[in-house]
Motif scaffolding. Structure first.
Motif, PDB file in Angstrom:
ATOM      1  N   CYS A 198      17.488  -2.075  -2.169  1.00  0.00           N
ATOM      2  CA  CYS A 198      17.539  -0.627  -2.392  1.00  0.00           C
ATOM      3  C   CYS A 198      16.150  -0.045  -2.225  1.00  0.00           C
ATOM      4  CB  CYS A 198      18.102  -0.289  -3.772  1.00  0.00           C
ATOM      5  SG  CYS A 198      19.899  -0.304  -3.791  1.00  0.00           S
ATOM      6  N   ASP A 199      16.043   0.917  -1.320  1.00  0.00           N
ATOM      7  CA  ASP A 199      14.781   1.608  -1.070  1.00  0.00           C
ATOM      8  C   ASP A 199      14.689   2.757  -2.079  1.00  0.00           C
ATOM      9  OD1 ASP A 199      12.818   3.371  -0.194  1.00  0.00           O
ATOM     10  OD2 ASP A 199      13.230   3.041   1.929  1.00  0.00           O
ATOM     11  N   GLU A 200      13.776   2.587  -3.039  1.00  0.00           N
ATOM     12  CA  GLU A 200      13.586   3.590  -4.097  1.00  0.00           C
ATOM     13  C   GLU A 200      12.269   4.335  -3.894  1.00  0.00           C
ATOM     14  OE1 GLU A 200      15.273   4.509  -6.945  1.00  0.00           O
ATOM     15  OE2 GLU A 200      17.018   3.214  -6.681  1.00  0.00           O
ATOM     16  N   VAL A 201      11.768   4.307  -2.660  1.00  0.00           N
ATOM     17  CA  VAL A 201      10.459   4.917  -2.405  1.00  0.00           C
ATOM     18  C   VAL A 201      10.472   6.393  -2.808  1.00  0.00           C
ATOM     19  CG1 VAL A 201       8.853   5.550  -0.555  1.00  0.00           C
ATOM     20  CG2 VAL A 201       9.807   3.234  -0.646  1.00  0.00           C
ATOM     21  N   MET A 202      11.541   7.091  -2.430  1.00  0.00           N
ATOM     22  CA  MET A 202      11.609   8.517  -2.761  1.00  0.00           C
ATOM     23  C   MET A 202      12.341   8.767  -4.077  1.00  0.00           C
ATOM     24  SD  MET A 202      12.771  11.567  -0.218  1.00  0.00           S
ATOM     25  CE  MET A 202      11.356  11.770   0.839  1.00  0.00           C
ATOM     26  N   THR A 203      13.318   7.932  -4.367  1.00  0.00           N
ATOM     27  CA  THR A 203      14.195   8.230  -5.513  1.00  0.00           C
ATOM     28  C   THR A 203      13.720   7.609  -6.818  1.00  0.00           C
ATOM     29  OG1 THR A 203      15.520   6.328  -4.826  1.00  0.00           O
ATOM     30  CG2 THR A 203      16.303   8.489  -4.140  1.00  0.00           C
ATOM     31  N   ALA A 236       7.341   3.173  -4.081  1.00  0.00           N
ATOM     32  CA  ALA A 236       5.993   3.672  -3.725  1.00  0.00           C
ATOM     33  C   ALA A 236       5.840   5.035  -4.414  1.00  0.00           C
ATOM     34  CB  ALA A 236       5.817   3.766  -2.209  1.00  0.00           C
ATOM     35  N   LYS A 237       5.360   6.004  -3.706  1.00  0.00           N
ATOM     36  CA  LYS A 237       5.266   7.403  -4.136  1.00  0.00           C
ATOM     37  C   LYS A 237       5.087   7.603  -5.658  1.00  0.00           C
ATOM     38  CE  LYS A 237       7.831   9.035  -0.073  1.00  0.00           C
ATOM     39  NZ  LYS A 237       7.341  10.109   0.720  1.00  0.00           N
ATOM     40  N   GLY A 238       6.189   7.777  -6.378  1.00  0.00           N
ATOM     41  CA  GLY A 238       6.126   8.159  -7.795  1.00  0.00           C
ATOM     42  C   GLY A 238       5.481   7.129  -8.693  1.00  0.00           C
ATOM     43  N   ASN A 294       0.812  -1.225   0.000  1.00  0.00           N
ATOM     44  CA  ASN A 294       0.000   0.000   0.000  1.00  0.00           C
ATOM     45  C   ASN A 294       0.844   1.273   0.000  1.00  0.00           C
ATOM     46  OD1 ASN A 294      -2.280  -1.656   0.271  1.00  0.00           O
ATOM     47  ND2 ASN A 294      -1.929  -1.774   2.473  1.00  0.00           N
ATOM     48  N   GLY A 295       2.122   1.142   0.316  1.00  0.00           N
ATOM     49  CA  GLY A 295       2.986   2.322   0.378  1.00  0.00           C
ATOM     50  C   GLY A 295       4.418   1.895   0.612  1.00  0.00           C
ATOM     51  N   GLY A 296       5.233   2.847   1.063  1.00  0.00           N
ATOM     52  CA  GLY A 296       6.665   2.594   1.170  1.00  0.00           C
ATOM     53  C   GLY A 296       7.069   1.778   2.384  1.00  0.00           C
ATOM     54  N   ALA A 297       6.484   2.077   3.533  1.00  0.00           N
ATOM     55  CA  ALA A 297       6.894   1.375   4.757  1.00  0.00           C
ATOM     56  C   ALA A 297       6.632  -0.115   4.618  1.00  0.00           C
ATOM     57  CB  ALA A 297       6.136   1.939   5.958  1.00  0.00           C
ATOM     58  N   ASP A 298       5.431  -0.463   4.157  1.00  0.00           N
ATOM     59  CA  ASP A 298       5.116  -1.897   4.054  1.00  0.00           C
ATOM     60  C   ASP A 298       5.865  -2.548   2.889  1.00  0.00           C
ATOM     61  OD1 ASP A 298       3.426  -0.333   2.518  1.00  0.00           O
ATOM     62  OD2 ASP A 298       1.707  -1.658   2.678  1.00  0.00           O
ATOM     63  N   ALA A 299       6.316  -1.751   1.930  1.00  0.00           N
ATOM     64  CA  ALA A 299       7.210  -2.316   0.897  1.00  0.00           C
ATOM     65  C   ALA A 299       8.501  -2.782   1.583  1.00  0.00           C
ATOM     66  CB  ALA A 299       7.512  -1.276  -0.175  1.00  0.00           C
ATOM     67  N   ASN A 300       9.052  -1.926   2.437  1.00  0.00           N
ATOM     68  CA  ASN A 300      10.287  -2.311   3.136  1.00  0.00           C
ATOM     69  C   ASN A 300      10.050  -3.470   4.102  1.00  0.00           C
ATOM     70  OD1 ASN A 300      12.141  -0.533   1.901  1.00  0.00           O
ATOM     71  ND2 ASN A 300      11.295   1.169   3.079  1.00  0.00           N
ATOM     72  N   GLU A 301       8.934  -3.427   4.829  1.00  0.00           N
ATOM     73  CA  GLU A 301       8.602  -4.544   5.746  1.00  0.00           C
ATOM     74  C   GLU A 301       8.635  -5.866   4.994  1.00  0.00           C
ATOM     75  OE1 GLU A 301       7.636  -4.601   8.976  1.00  0.00           O
ATOM     76  OE2 GLU A 301       7.309  -2.477   9.344  1.00  0.00           O
ATOM     77  N   SER A 348      19.075   7.558   7.536  1.00  0.00           N
ATOM     78  CA  SER A 348      18.082   6.958   6.635  1.00  0.00           C
ATOM     79  C   SER A 348      16.686   7.075   7.216  1.00  0.00           C
ATOM     80  CB  SER A 348      18.378   5.466   6.438  1.00  0.00           C
ATOM     81  OG  SER A 348      17.951   4.711   7.557  1.00  0.00           O
ATOM     82  N   TYR A 349      15.702   6.908   6.338  1.00  0.00           N
ATOM     83  CA  TYR A 349      14.301   6.747   6.763  1.00  0.00           C
ATOM     84  C   TYR A 349      13.673   5.715   5.853  1.00  0.00           C
ATOM     85  CZ  TYR A 349       9.422   7.582   7.827  1.00  0.00           C
ATOM     86  OH  TYR A 349       8.114   7.411   8.200  1.00  0.00           O
ATOM     87  N   HIS A 350      13.002   4.732   6.459  1.00  0.00           N
ATOM     88  CA  HIS A 350      12.388   3.672   5.661  1.00  0.00           C
ATOM     89  C   HIS A 350      10.900   3.502   5.925  1.00  0.00           C
ATOM     90  CE1 HIS A 350      16.216   2.427   3.976  1.00  0.00           C
ATOM     91  NE2 HIS A 350      16.739   2.362   5.181  1.00  0.00           N
ATOM     92  N   GLY A 351      10.304   4.382   6.753  1.00  0.00           N
ATOM     93  CA  GLY A 351       8.867   4.268   6.981  1.00  0.00           C
ATOM     94  C   GLY A 351       8.552   4.141   8.458  1.00  0.00           C
ATOM     95  N   SER A 352       7.271   4.221   8.770  1.00  0.00           N
ATOM     96  CA  SER A 352       6.889   4.358  10.173  1.00  0.00           C
ATOM     97  C   SER A 352       6.132   3.158  10.751  1.00  0.00           C
ATOM     98  CB  SER A 352       6.131   5.675  10.336  1.00  0.00           C
ATOM     99  OG  SER A 352       5.015   5.552  11.094  1.00  0.00           O
ATOM    100  N   MET A 374      19.230  -0.085   2.048  1.00  0.00           N
ATOM    101  CA  MET A 374      19.706   1.298   1.927  1.00  0.00           C
ATOM    102  C   MET A 374      18.820   2.081   0.972  1.00  0.00           C
ATOM    103  SD  MET A 374      23.708   0.668   1.221  1.00  0.00           S
ATOM    104  CE  MET A 374      24.212   2.355   1.537  1.00  0.00           C
ATOM    105  N   GLU A 375      18.626   3.352   1.248  1.00  0.00           N
ATOM    106  CA  GLU A 375      18.074   4.226   0.216  1.00  0.00           C
ATOM    107  C   GLU A 375      19.176   4.357  -0.849  1.00  0.00           C
ATOM    108  OE1 GLU A 375      16.015   7.880   1.847  1.00  0.00           O
ATOM    109  OE2 GLU A 375      16.884   7.084   3.673  1.00  0.00           O
ATOM    110  N   SER A 376      18.809   4.249  -2.109  1.00  0.00           N
ATOM    111  CA  SER A 376      19.839   4.344  -3.156  1.00  0.00           C
ATOM    112  C   SER A 376      20.551   5.681  -3.046  1.00  0.00           C
ATOM    113  CB  SER A 376      19.208   4.204  -4.539  1.00  0.00           C
ATOM    114  OG  SER A 376      18.496   2.995  -4.611  1.00  0.00           O
TER     115      SER A 376
END
Ligand SMILES: Cc1ncc(COP(=O)(O)O)c(C=O)c1O
Length: 448
Positions: A250-255, A279-281, A113-120, A141-145, A217-219
């Motif tokens: 690689c966390d590409e949620v923002m990038t 996620a996001k984009g 549904n979004g970035g945090a659960d993608a990383n989970e 880093s930040y990977h979600g809440s 890691m965030e890329s």
């Protein structure tokens, strides 16, 4: 739904009834009436240029007709079908995502549904595939809440999740921030890379590399200030993963999705992660969606083993329709090439800001992903906002920018500049001078 409330009413109900993220409750929120292109408007008709793509998600701007129409068409036909069934938007989008990541290496997508659960879910998959527990991730880093993503995150936003006791198996390591660590980009890269990789390998040794499932890691570190890794660093991390049989996530949620001028930011380096979270984009936020793209090897593991991951809304039909329209738009309009052209305006401008202003310590820009490090003293590199300092002046700087119609956010001591990727040269040239003006005010008001 027609507007039936005044802006004051909307803001009042939000203040009294909505739990506001990352804030003391009761903090006023600006009521927004509409959005289009790179702009949004408040209830008084004031116009703001969205110079952060909201939370770096509105990559294609607001109300893009192609995405809106795709959502409407899908809503008329079928809003939702459960994950166990195949649906056209989900099937199509999964293939499109594998194709842009590289169909020679990647195979399947797990939708979230979004970035945090993608990383989970990427973390769970890495643990299942390797049979190992530990997840290495960066302090910066930040990977979600959600709980696991919070524990993996390195910045202070993980502390609340740790109140229940730190989740087992998360190990943090320090990733380089050349400016804040006192180095010079383009001069010290090799030494910094060598030093940080040495320390990471040492830490892996002490944790027992056979216990480590993945390095997440965030890329390119985003919310913590668009921290560009020194040359060779990401390749070095990949090499350590290969050496010890560790998966690289690689966390590409923002990038992701053309933000850096490539469809994924890891494509700026000579690496290929085993799992890519996004996620996001992917939908530009029009409907929430995230996911994990996995390599053939990871996918193959789950042909013999049950994937113990699931979400009611995995591959949500409406969200995937928005995703298909978005990805098609990035490709059909060669948004990556446009971003590179706009970088040609943004990057030199930000470099001029470093020369011109006492308060700008460093500018970092790749594609339309940029941040300025704001300092109190350029000689000593004293940061305007020391890490996790209470009551820093940074919110006042953001408020001043917003008053002038330049909306963005910053964390810690950074101002992020990440406009929608469809921004034009004219729009950049119209709004960047506002940043220049506000930085002048910061020089006078807060610098030594
Ligand atoms: C790099 C990164 N990963 C994960 C997340 C979490 O995504 P979400 O807020 O969709 O859960 C974010 C959010 O900003 C992010 O920047």
């Amino acid at each position: 739904m027609a507007e039936t409330m005044t802006g004051a009413q909307v803001a009042g109900l939000q203040r009294d009834y909505v739990m506001q993220s990352w804030s003391r409750q009761g903090t006023p929120a600006l009521p927004i009436a509409r959005a289009e292109g790179i702009y949004f408007w408040d209830y008084d008709g004031r116009k703001y240029a969205d110079m952060s793509s909201l939370l770096v998600c509105s990559n294609l701007g607001h109300q893009l007709p192609e995405i809106v129409e795709a959502i409407k068409e899908q809503a008329d036909r079928m809003c939702f079908m459960a994950p166990a069934y195949a649906s056209e938007p989900k099937s199509r989008l999964a293939k499109m995502l594998v194709d842009i990541a590289g169909a020679d290496f990647y195979q399947r997508v797990f939708f979230t549904n979004g970035g945090a659960d993608a990383n989970e879910n990427a973390i769970k998959m890495a643990r299942m595939v390797t049979g190992r527990q530990k997840i290495f991730s960066c302090y910066r880093s930040y990977h979600g809440s959600t709980n696991g993503a919070s524990n993996a995150s390195g910045d202070w936003r993980r502390f609340a999740a740790e109140l229940g006791g730190m989740a087992p198996g998360y190990v943090h390591f320090m990733n380089p921030n050349m400016y804040e660590d006192g180095y010079t980009r383009g001069v010290d890269d090799e030494a910094v890379t060598r030093d940080y990789l040495h320390r990471l390998e040492e830490q892996l040794q002490y944790e027992g590399p056979d216990n480590v499932a993945a390095i997440l890691m965030e890329s390119i570190v985003g919310a913590n200030g668009v921290i560009l890794p020194p040359k060779g660093y990401m390749e070095g991390v990949r090499a350590l993963c290969d050496k010890y049989g560790i998966l690289m996530i690689c966390d590409e949620v923002m990038t992701g999705f053309a933000r850096t001028g490539k469809m994924f930011a890891w494509q700026n380096f000579d690496i290929r992660p085993d799992l890519i979270t996004f996620a996001k984009g992917v939908t530009c936020g029009y409907v929430p969606l995230g996911g994990v793209i996995v390599s053939k090897a990871v996918s193959d593991y789950f042909t013999d083993h049950v994937l113990q991951c699931g979400l009611t809304y995995s591959g949500h039909t409406l969200a995937c329709a928005a995703g298909c329209a978005s990805v098609r738009y990035y490709l059909d309009h060669d948004i990556c090439a446009h971003v590179k052209r706009m970088e040609g305006i943004l990057k030199p401008f930000l470099e001029r800001m470093v020369e011109r202003h006492k308060c700008v310590g460093e500018a970092r820009c790749i594609g339309l992903f940029a941040a300025l490090t704001i300092v109190r003293n350029k000689e000593t590199r004293e940061l305007m906002a020391p890490y996790h300092a209470p009551d820093s002046v940074m919110p006042r700087i953001m408020a001043r920018l917003k008053e002038k119609g330049f909306s963005t956010f910053g964390r810690e001591t950074n101002i992020n500049i990440c406009p929608p990727l469809i921004i034009t040269e004219e729009e950049l040239n119209e709004y960047l001078p506002i940043l220049d003006e506000v930085l002048g005010w910061v020089d006078e008001t807060f610098c030594d």
